[in-house]
Structure formats: structure tokens, C-alpha cells
Write a protein that holds these residues in place. Sequence first.
Motif, PDB file in Angstrom:
ATOM      1  N   MET A 129     -73.677  -0.228  16.194  1.00 55.97           N
ATOM      2  CA  MET A 129     -72.617   0.081  17.149  1.00 55.97           C
ATOM      3  C   MET A 129     -72.946  -0.476  18.525  1.00 55.97           C
ATOM      4  SD  MET A 129     -71.499   3.806  15.804  1.00 55.97           S
ATOM      5  CE  MET A 129     -70.063   3.979  16.789  1.00 55.97           C
ATOM      6  N   THR A 188     -71.757  -4.148  18.429  1.00 53.51           N
ATOM      7  CA  THR A 188     -70.330  -4.357  18.642  1.00 53.51           C
ATOM      8  C   THR A 188     -69.952  -4.038  20.078  1.00 53.51           C
ATOM      9  OG1 THR A 188     -70.115  -2.229  17.549  1.00 53.51           O
ATOM     10  CG2 THR A 188     -69.383  -4.146  16.331  1.00 53.51           C
ATOM     11  N   MET A 189     -70.581  -3.003  20.633  1.00 56.40           N
ATOM     12  CA  MET A 189     -70.259  -2.651  22.015  1.00 56.40           C
ATOM     13  C   MET A 189     -70.652  -3.763  22.974  1.00 56.40           C
ATOM     14  SD  MET A 189     -68.860  -0.811  24.036  1.00 56.40           S
ATOM     15  CE  MET A 189     -68.447   0.875  23.868  1.00 56.40           C
ATOM     16  N   HIS A 241     -70.620  -6.843  22.347  1.00 56.90           N
ATOM     17  CA  HIS A 241     -69.595  -7.892  22.279  1.00 56.90           C
ATOM     18  C   HIS A 241     -68.352  -7.509  23.059  1.00 56.90           C
ATOM     19  CE1 HIS A 241     -70.976 -10.977  19.415  1.00 56.90           C
ATOM     20  NE2 HIS A 241     -71.871 -10.052  19.128  1.00 56.90           N
ATOM     21  N   LEU A 242     -68.052  -6.205  23.061  1.00 54.53           N
ATOM     22  CA  LEU A 242     -66.885  -5.760  23.824  1.00 54.53           C
ATOM     23  C   LEU A 242     -67.131  -5.911  25.322  1.00 54.53           C
ATOM     24  CD1 LEU A 242     -64.120  -4.200  23.774  1.00 54.53           C
ATOM     25  CD2 LEU A 242     -65.458  -2.152  24.083  1.00 54.53           C
ATOM     26  N   TYR A 255     -67.170  -9.832  26.816  1.00 51.78           N
ATOM     27  CA  TYR A 255     -66.043 -10.332  26.030  1.00 51.78           C
ATOM     28  C   TYR A 255     -65.856 -11.820  26.276  1.00 51.78           C
ATOM     29  CZ  TYR A 255     -61.096 -11.063  25.008  1.00 51.78           C
ATOM     30  OH  TYR A 255     -59.914 -11.555  24.557  1.00 51.78           O
ATOM     31  N   ARG A 256     -66.196 -12.616  25.286  1.00 52.78           N
ATOM     32  CA  ARG A 256     -66.025 -14.054  25.402  1.00 52.78           C
ATOM     33  C   ARG A 256     -65.335 -14.555  24.150  1.00 52.78           C
ATOM     34  NH1 ARG A 256     -71.029 -14.612  26.113  1.00 52.78           N
ATOM     35  NH2 ARG A 256     -71.392 -13.777  28.182  1.00 52.78           N
ATOM     36  N   PRO A 257     -64.003 -14.525  24.122  1.00 54.00           N
ATOM     37  CA  PRO A 257     -63.321 -14.857  22.865  1.00 54.00           C
ATOM     38  C   PRO A 257     -63.471 -16.335  22.523  1.00 54.00           C
ATOM     39  CG  PRO A 257     -61.748 -14.634  24.626  1.00 54.00           C
ATOM     40  CD  PRO A 257     -63.070 -14.239  25.200  1.00 54.00           C
ATOM     41  N   VAL A 304     -59.006  -3.674  20.611  1.00 50.45           N
ATOM     42  CA  VAL A 304     -60.422  -3.310  20.681  1.00 50.45           C
ATOM     43  C   VAL A 304     -61.189  -3.993  19.556  1.00 50.45           C
ATOM     44  CG1 VAL A 304     -62.020  -1.398  20.441  1.00 50.45           C
ATOM     45  CG2 VAL A 304     -60.004  -1.141  21.850  1.00 50.45           C
ATOM     46  N   TRP A 331     -61.607  -7.584  20.474  1.00 53.99           N
ATOM     47  CA  TRP A 331     -62.612  -7.819  21.518  1.00 53.99           C
ATOM     48  C   TRP A 331     -64.014  -7.667  20.956  1.00 53.99           C
ATOM     49  CZ3 TRP A 331     -59.664  -4.238  25.391  1.00 53.99           C
ATOM     50  CH2 TRP A 331     -58.553  -4.937  25.877  1.00 53.99           C
ATOM     51  N   MET A 332     -64.178  -6.677  20.074  1.00 53.73           N
ATOM     52  CA  MET A 332     -65.512  -6.471  19.526  1.00 53.73           C
ATOM     53  C   MET A 332     -65.917  -7.599  18.588  1.00 53.73           C
ATOM     54  SD  MET A 332     -65.816  -2.448  18.854  1.00 53.73           S
ATOM     55  CE  MET A 332     -66.121  -1.353  20.219  1.00 53.73           C
ATOM     56  N   ASP A 339     -65.054 -10.817  19.078  1.00 52.54           N
ATOM     57  CA  ASP A 339     -64.874 -12.070  19.816  1.00 52.54           C
ATOM     58  C   ASP A 339     -63.525 -12.719  19.557  1.00 52.54           C
ATOM     59  OD1 ASP A 339     -67.257 -11.758  20.959  1.00 52.54           O
ATOM     60  OD2 ASP A 339     -68.353 -13.090  19.648  1.00 52.54           O
ATOM     61  N   ARG A 340     -62.525 -11.904  19.294  1.00 58.62           N
ATOM     62  CA  ARG A 340     -61.171 -12.426  19.162  1.00 58.62           C
ATOM     63  C   ARG A 340     -60.350 -11.894  20.330  1.00 58.62           C
ATOM     64  NH1 ARG A 340     -58.659  -9.982  15.416  1.00 58.62           N
ATOM     65  NH2 ARG A 340     -60.199  -8.505  14.689  1.00 58.62           N
ATOM     66  N   MET A 341     -59.059 -12.182  20.314  1.00 61.59           N
ATOM     67  CA  MET A 341     -58.218 -11.734  21.424  1.00 61.59           C
ATOM     68  C   MET A 341     -57.263 -10.622  21.025  1.00 61.59           C
ATOM     69  SD  MET A 341     -57.114 -15.248  23.146  1.00 61.59           S
ATOM     70  CE  MET A 341     -58.120 -16.120  24.307  1.00 61.59           C
ATOM     71  N   TRP A 364     -64.301   1.961  17.175  1.00 62.82           N
ATOM     72  CA  TRP A 364     -65.653   1.431  17.284  1.00 62.82           C
ATOM     73  C   TRP A 364     -66.320   1.460  15.909  1.00 62.82           C
ATOM     74  CZ3 TRP A 364     -69.673   3.975  21.086  1.00 62.82           C
ATOM     75  CH2 TRP A 364     -70.724   3.079  21.286  1.00 62.82           C
ATOM     76  N   ALA A 388     -64.930  -1.238  13.764  1.00 61.22           N
ATOM     77  CA  ALA A 388     -65.399  -2.587  14.063  1.00 61.22           C
ATOM     78  C   ALA A 388     -66.822  -2.795  13.576  1.00 61.22           C
ATOM     79  CB  ALA A 388     -65.337  -2.839  15.567  1.00 61.22           C
ATOM     80  N   THR A 389     -67.564  -1.707  13.368  1.00 63.06           N
ATOM     81  CA  THR A 389     -68.990  -1.856  13.085  1.00 63.06           C
ATOM     82  C   THR A 389     -69.338  -1.705  11.614  1.00 63.06           C
ATOM     83  OG1 THR A 389     -69.374  -0.846  15.231  1.00 63.06           O
ATOM     84  CG2 THR A 389     -71.256  -1.081  13.783  1.00 63.06           C
TER      85      THR A 389
END
Lengths: 179, 363
Positions: A19, A22-23, A25-26, A29-31, B36, B39-40, B42-44, B322, B325-326
Motif C-alpha cells: 500500500m 501505491t501511495m 505513485h499517487l 503522480y507522473r502519468p 484514484v 493515479w495510483m 500512473d494513468r489519468m 487504495w 489499487a494494491t
Amino acid sequence: MNLKTWIKTITFYDLLVGMKATMSHLLHYRPITLQYPHEKRMLPDNYRGMLALLRYDDGTEKCVGCDLCEAACPSRVIRVVSAEVPGQPTKRYSKEYYMDMTRCLFCGMCVDACPVDALGMTREFEWAVYDKRQLHLNKEQLLAIGDRSFPVREKQLELQHQNVAFFNVAFKHLPQKPS
Amino acid sequence: MTELSLRLAVSLAQIAAVMGIVMLTVMILTLAERKVLGWMQDRMGPMEVGPYGILQPIADGLKLFFKEDIVPAGANKAMFTLAPILAMVPAMIGFAVIPFGPNVTVDVFGITIKPFVISDINIGVLYILAFASIGAYGIILGGWSSNSKYSLLGGLRSAAQVISYELNVGLAIVGVLLLSGSLSLVTITQAQAGGFWHWFIWGARPDGFFPIHTQIFAFVVFVISAVAETNRVPFDLPEAESELVAGFFTEYSGMRFAFFFIAEYANMVLVSCVAASLFLGGWNAPYPGTILGYAGLEQLAWIENVAWFTLKVYMFLFLFFWLRATLPRLRYDQLMRFGWKVMLPIALANIVVTAITAYFFPR
Ligand code: SF4
Ligand code: SF4
């Protein structure tokens, strides 16, 4: 189970590590998404897109109707109806030429197989249609694609006799092009 | 007679307001989840409809509304129609006992109403649990009546999963009920007033700081079981996309599908509200009293309270995203073993420990 793994299990340590990933990455944030219809990818130089039939610079079709592309194609996309050029018994051309692009896998084997480089792969890829019959292309359509994608056309080889394809150039006993 | 009709009108207005807020939250959630998650990863997320895709829920709603309504051949039509309703109504009805704000009363035309809770019944928690179980029938019926093997498997899995995890939800709550001595969510929340150390997750006695009655284990069990009960990742076996197409709603389309979808998200909001009320002090701020109250604006203190409640609920909802996403999905036997062999003993032990401490150190 020793104490360390036991503590890791009851505190969901491994889940927390995931977790955290993933956090992060949030938070950073670099899409990597491209907003496709609005911004388009740079295509590589050897991009294999839509197929096209090519012409020489004097407007004659390159294709000599040899059927090699049809034989090379692994998914039987191509159908060539070969015929004699009227009045020139040794010269052939493709009377009809069909490509069923619904089946093409863009492997480029047909392009490799063609002895006169009559096939080319363009950089077009936006070929989505509502009716898939529109993807069954005939010779005129394929030539049109070639015309719009390859504006600079190859010259017909000077050495070559009209009735002989250029791969016969080396054979001196064949009639040469009259000068 | 006029008083009765007035009460009816007030209640209906409250119900309409709560339904509106819940529906709005569901709409926000459908967008927020995709954003969310994007973003987690790396998408939009959705970007096309409106600026930054914020109008996407409206577009989705319109699309589902105009979709063809298909009943599969061989499906039991009556059951097939009943299932989405059975799934959605209990998810919505649970909000009747959730206190969204402080327990104040207002006099309107001579009758007394509580503006922040539709109905403060004294069995609130039981009521929510009961209706949550009825929601499972919707899922099971949807799976059975569709005449499709994927739906059937999804429905059966859901039945087993909901039963196993509902037990844990119920048992995890018992500690809180022991401490507060009430089943009403309003009373439970009021018992946690005065700073975050009085919240039941921490569990200090009203006159102290030491977390003697801590319910943190019950809280963890509750959150995990709530995720399982709402069929969310990593417990989304009833609708496992990679195995069962879409599980129990494989055959559903159009508005019926939308009903199931809304039910799932409304359930998420509901369990978040329950978790916030039971363990995290509901509308209470993490410090004693309210800042607006100290500033002399006692009439406006409810704004602060409602804001805290909303914040807690959205924190839980974010946790749902969250986790999604994980975590990958559990295998079915892992799910069952986890429910019965891990969660259930912890919940039971928590009851015993809480009962003992509550006996020796009564609140
Ligand atoms: S690219 Fe490959 S599949 Fe397509 S027509 Fe040529 S040989 Fe056939
Ligand atoms: S291989 Fe080339 S020349 Fe032969 S038929 Fe195909 S396109 Fe024409």
C-alpha cells in the motif's frame, strides 16, 4: 514460524509495504498516458502500418502479378488475379488485387516477398470503421493509399527492358531496354 | 391529522435529502474511484467528458439509461427483475438510522424533529445488519435467475461469503455495544464525545486518557469484513472479472445493471458511515467540543460536526480504493479460511476481553 514473521503476519506488514508503493505513485503522480486522439505517439521509422500498392513515377503500377505476396501471407489476406498485359505477351500485371484487411496481422511478409517492391507499408493506423466490409480493399483503393502515403515515387529502372522485371537485369542475354 | 401530515412531509423531505446526498456521493465515487485508481497506477483516469473528466458519471448514467434492456433466454423474468431492486433497496434503507450530524432538535411548526438523522430508533445497528443481509438475497437471486453458469457461480460464492463475513461484522460490533450500552447509533456516537481518545477505536473511559477499552482489533476485523461484505477487492470473488466475467450481474444490462452498481457503491458508503459512527466517533471532532462552538457560534457548530463526519467517511472510501489499487484477489479457500479461522476468533476474543475490562472498569 519465528517471532519476526509472526509479527509481520499479524501487523499485515507485507500489505502495508504494497500500500505504501501505491501511495507513493499517487503522491508522485507522473502519468505515462498519452491522450490519444488529442496527442499522438511518435511512430518509429520502421513502423508497419496500413498496406499500399505503389506506382512508378510515370504512374504505371509496379505490381507484376506474380502472386508471391499471396503465397507469403500467413493469414491469406491477399488475393491476386494475374493477367497478361494486353498486346505484350511476356508481361503480366494484376488484373484484380484484393486485400481483406480484417485478417491482416501487419507482419510485413508480403512486402518482403514482393520482387518489384510493389507493396509498401504506410504509417497510417487509424482505420477503424463501422462496417467491416469497408476493410475489404480492392486495387484502386490500395493504389490510392499508396499515392497519398508515398508522394515520392521510384523511377522505373532505365536498364530494364519493358517486358522484364528488374530482377532480370543481370541476365545479359535478355533483351536490354532500347535506348 | 395536520400534525401527522406535517410529520410525514418533514420525514419525506429528510428522506429525499439523504437519498439525494447518497446518490450524489455514489456519482462522485464512481469518478473518484477511477481517478484514484488511475493515479495510483500512473494513468489519468477519465479525461474526456468535461474538464478533467469530471462529468463522466453523468455520461455513464445517460449511457446506462439508454442501453437496451435484455432479459436472457430462459431467465426467470420476475426474479430477474426483482433481484436488482432487492439489492438496491436495503443498501439505501440503511441510511435511515445514520446520524450525519449532532443530535440537536429543531422545532418546525410545533413538531420536534432531529435534522441530522431520519429516524433515531433504538435498534439502529441491528436494523442495518438485518437489511444488509437482505441485500445478499438480491445478489443470490440475480445469480440464480439469470440462467447463466457464471452468474450462478457468482451468486453462490456471494452467498457463502456474505454469510461468513456478516458474522464477523456482527461480532466485531458487539464490543462497541457492550461499552456504549445501546444499539442506537446516535447514543453510541454521543458516548464517544470529547476528543479522539474517547473514540471506541481508542477506548479511553470518559474521565481518563488510558485506552483501557480499546476496540482496535474489532475495528480491523470490522473494516476487513466490511470490505468482504461489500464484495470489494481483494474479496471480490462474486464478481471476479478474470474468472466469472462479471459474476452475478453478467447478464444484466442497462438500468438493472445500474441498480446493482449503485447498490454496491451505496453499500460502501453505508459501511463507511457505520464504521465512522461506531469506531471513529461519528460526527465528533478529534478534540473536545468544536472550534465554532468555542468561537461563540454555537448554532453553526453542526457545520464542523458534519464536516468531520464527511471527512471520516471519505477516508474510509479512500481506503477502499487504495486496497483495490494494491491487492490481488484472494483464492476462494483462502477467503473462507481467513474469515472463519482468523477473523472469527479475533472477534470472539475481543468480545471476551472487552466484557472483562468493561466489568472491572465500567465506563
Ligand atoms: S502484412 Fe502479413 S498478414 Fe498482412 S497482408 Fe502482408 S503478409 Fe499478409
Ligand atoms: S508480390 Fe508484388 S508484384 Fe507480386 S503480386 Fe504481390 S504485389 Fe504484385
